[in-house]
Design a protein around this motif. Structure first.
Motif, PDB file in Angstrom:
ATOM      1  N   GLU A  57       0.762  -1.217   0.114  1.00 17.20           N
ATOM      2  CA  GLU A  57       0.005   0.056   0.100  1.00 17.20           C
ATOM      3  C   GLU A  57       0.752   1.288   0.048  1.00 17.20           C
ATOM      4  O   GLU A  57       0.563   2.071  -0.584  1.00 17.20           O
ATOM      5  CB  GLU A  57      -0.806   0.024   1.258  1.00 17.20           C
ATOM      6  N   ASP A  58       2.018   1.120   0.611  1.00 13.20           N
ATOM      7  CA  ASP A  58       2.934   2.194   0.468  1.00 13.20           C
ATOM      8  C   ASP A  58       3.899   2.358  -0.559  1.00 13.20           C
ATOM      9  O   ASP A  58       4.906   3.052  -0.480  1.00 13.20           O
ATOM     10  CB  ASP A  58       3.682   2.401   1.946  1.00 13.20           C
ATOM     11  N   HIS A  59       3.685   1.680  -1.705  1.00 11.46           N
ATOM     12  CA  HIS A  59       4.561   1.672  -2.570  1.00 11.46           C
ATOM     13  C   HIS A  59       5.470   0.949  -2.683  1.00 11.46           C
ATOM     14  O   HIS A  59       6.677   1.245  -3.547  1.00 11.46           O
ATOM     15  CB  HIS A  59       4.395   3.148  -3.587  1.00 11.46           C
ATOM     16  N   GLN A  60       6.075   0.384  -1.656  1.00 10.86           N
ATOM     17  CA  GLN A  60       7.288  -0.432  -1.368  1.00 10.86           C
ATOM     18  C   GLN A  60       7.188  -1.767  -2.175  1.00 10.86           C
ATOM     19  O   GLN A  60       6.176  -2.415  -2.335  1.00 10.86           O
ATOM     20  CB  GLN A  60       7.645  -1.011  -0.125  1.00 10.86           C
ATOM     21  N   HIS A  61       8.279  -2.147  -2.853  1.00  7.74           N
ATOM     22  CA  HIS A  61       8.372  -3.395  -3.772  1.00  7.74           C
ATOM     23  C   HIS A  61       9.097  -4.462  -3.104  1.00  7.74           C
ATOM     24  O   HIS A  61      10.287  -4.271  -2.640  1.00  7.74           O
ATOM     25  CB  HIS A  61       8.970  -3.156  -5.123  1.00  7.74           C
ATOM     26  N   TYR A  62       8.660  -5.856  -3.026  1.00  6.05           N
ATOM     27  CA  TYR A  62       9.216  -6.745  -2.300  1.00  6.05           C
ATOM     28  C   TYR A  62       9.098  -7.870  -3.248  1.00  6.05           C
ATOM     29  O   TYR A  62       8.545  -8.064  -4.024  1.00  6.05           O
ATOM     30  CB  TYR A  62       8.422  -7.300  -1.101  1.00  6.05           C
ATOM     31  N   VAL A  63      10.047  -8.907  -2.796  1.00  3.34           N
ATOM     32  CA  VAL A  63      10.128 -10.140  -3.473  1.00  3.34           C
ATOM     33  C   VAL A  63      10.159 -11.333  -2.467  1.00  3.34           C
ATOM     34  O   VAL A  63      10.947 -11.115  -1.485  1.00  3.34           O
ATOM     35  CB  VAL A  63      11.106 -10.165  -4.698  1.00  3.34           C
ATOM     36  N   VAL A  64       9.412 -12.270  -2.706  1.00  2.00           N
ATOM     37  CA  VAL A  64       9.357 -13.338  -1.684  1.00  2.00           C
ATOM     38  C   VAL A  64       9.422 -14.729  -2.794  1.00  2.00           C
ATOM     39  O   VAL A  64       8.978 -14.795  -3.723  1.00  2.00           O
ATOM     40  CB  VAL A  64       8.060 -13.388  -0.907  1.00  2.00           C
ATOM     41  N   ASN A  65      10.342 -15.574  -2.071  1.00  2.00           N
ATOM     42  CA  ASN A  65      10.460 -16.799  -2.891  1.00  2.00           C
ATOM     43  C   ASN A  65       9.850 -17.817  -2.023  1.00  2.00           C
ATOM     44  O   ASN A  65      10.040 -18.041  -0.684  1.00  2.00           O
ATOM     45  CB  ASN A  65      12.038 -17.277  -2.724  1.00  2.00           C
ATOM     46  N   THR A  66       8.645 -18.372  -2.618  1.00  2.00           N
ATOM     47  CA  THR A  66       7.866 -19.289  -1.985  1.00  2.00           C
ATOM     48  C   THR A  66       7.170 -20.335  -2.873  1.00  2.00           C
ATOM     49  O   THR A  66       7.169 -20.052  -4.161  1.00  2.00           O
ATOM     50  CB  THR A  66       6.910 -18.412  -1.152  1.00  2.00           C
ATOM     51  N   THR A  67       6.508 -21.173  -2.443  1.00  2.02           N
ATOM     52  CA  THR A  67       5.635 -21.956  -3.017  1.00  2.02           C
ATOM     53  C   THR A  67       4.320 -21.595  -3.014  1.00  2.02           C
ATOM     54  O   THR A  67       3.410 -21.251  -2.160  1.00  2.02           O
ATOM     55  CB  THR A  67       5.476 -23.510  -2.412  1.00  2.02           C
ATOM     56  N   VAL A  68       3.545 -21.687  -4.614  1.00  2.00           N
ATOM     57  CA  VAL A  68       2.144 -21.210  -4.447  1.00  2.00           C
ATOM     58  C   VAL A  68       1.380 -22.508  -4.620  1.00  2.00           C
ATOM     59  O   VAL A  68       1.562 -23.274  -5.402  1.00  2.00           O
ATOM     60  CB  VAL A  68       1.824 -20.374  -5.983  1.00  2.00           C
ATOM     61  N   TRP A  69       0.357 -22.457  -3.719  1.00  2.62           N
ATOM     62  CA  TRP A  69      -0.468 -23.667  -3.499  1.00  2.62           C
ATOM     63  C   TRP A  69      -1.751 -23.550  -4.334  1.00  2.62           C
ATOM     64  O   TRP A  69      -2.243 -24.725  -4.850  1.00  2.62           O
ATOM     65  CB  TRP A  69      -0.764 -23.973  -1.986  1.00  2.62           C
ATOM     66  N   ALA A  70      -2.277 -22.244  -4.206  1.00  5.79           N
ATOM     67  CA  ALA A  70      -3.632 -22.450  -4.992  1.00  5.79           C
ATOM     68  C   ALA A  70      -3.815 -20.787  -5.593  1.00  5.79           C
ATOM     69  O   ALA A  70      -3.253 -19.705  -5.032  1.00  5.79           O
ATOM     70  CB  ALA A  70      -4.754 -22.690  -4.166  1.00  5.79           C
ATOM     71  N   VAL A  71      -4.371 -20.867  -6.824  1.00  3.57           N
ATOM     72  CA  VAL A  71      -4.685 -19.562  -7.413  1.00  3.57           C
ATOM     73  C   VAL A  71      -6.155 -19.232  -7.560  1.00  3.57           C
ATOM     74  O   VAL A  71      -6.762 -20.282  -8.097  1.00  3.57           O
ATOM     75  CB  VAL A  71      -3.845 -19.298  -8.950  1.00  3.57           C
TER      76      VAL A  71
END
Length: 93
Positions: A57-71
């Motif tokens: 929301e505060d326009h910060q950009h992040y990257v997370v390395n994770t497993t996607v279980w569902a979309v």
């Protein structure tokens, strides 16, 4: 794009995600959807992790390395009941 900060999956519940669509180009949104579907398949079949770049929301950009279980239609689901709104995701690779 702004500087990316690497964040651990466990810290995601502490963030406030962007409430607006971060991708204005319809083609980029289609590519994001295809990448999320691919990430879900990789996560469910081989527990492969992907890098998800997103905006808060505060326009910060992040990257997370994770497993996607569902979309779903509005959110993706990660392990431990953690959700990320699709509209705040810039890319998945």
């Amino acid at each position: 794009m702004k500087t990316l900060e690497i964040i651990e999956k466990e810290a995601l519940p502490n963030l406030k995600f962007s409430k607006i669509e971060v991708l204005q180009d319809p083609e980029k949104r289609k590519l994001r959807a295809a990448s999320l579907d691919r990430a879900q398949t990789l996560g469910n079949l081989s527990h492969t992790k992907v890098n998800i770049t997103f905006e808060t929301e505060d326009h910060q950009h992040y990257v997370v390395n994770t497993t996607v279980w569902a979309v779903g239609s509005d959110f993706i689901s990660l392990k431990s009941g953690i959700f990320i709104p699709i509209q705040c995701i810039h890319e998945v690779n």
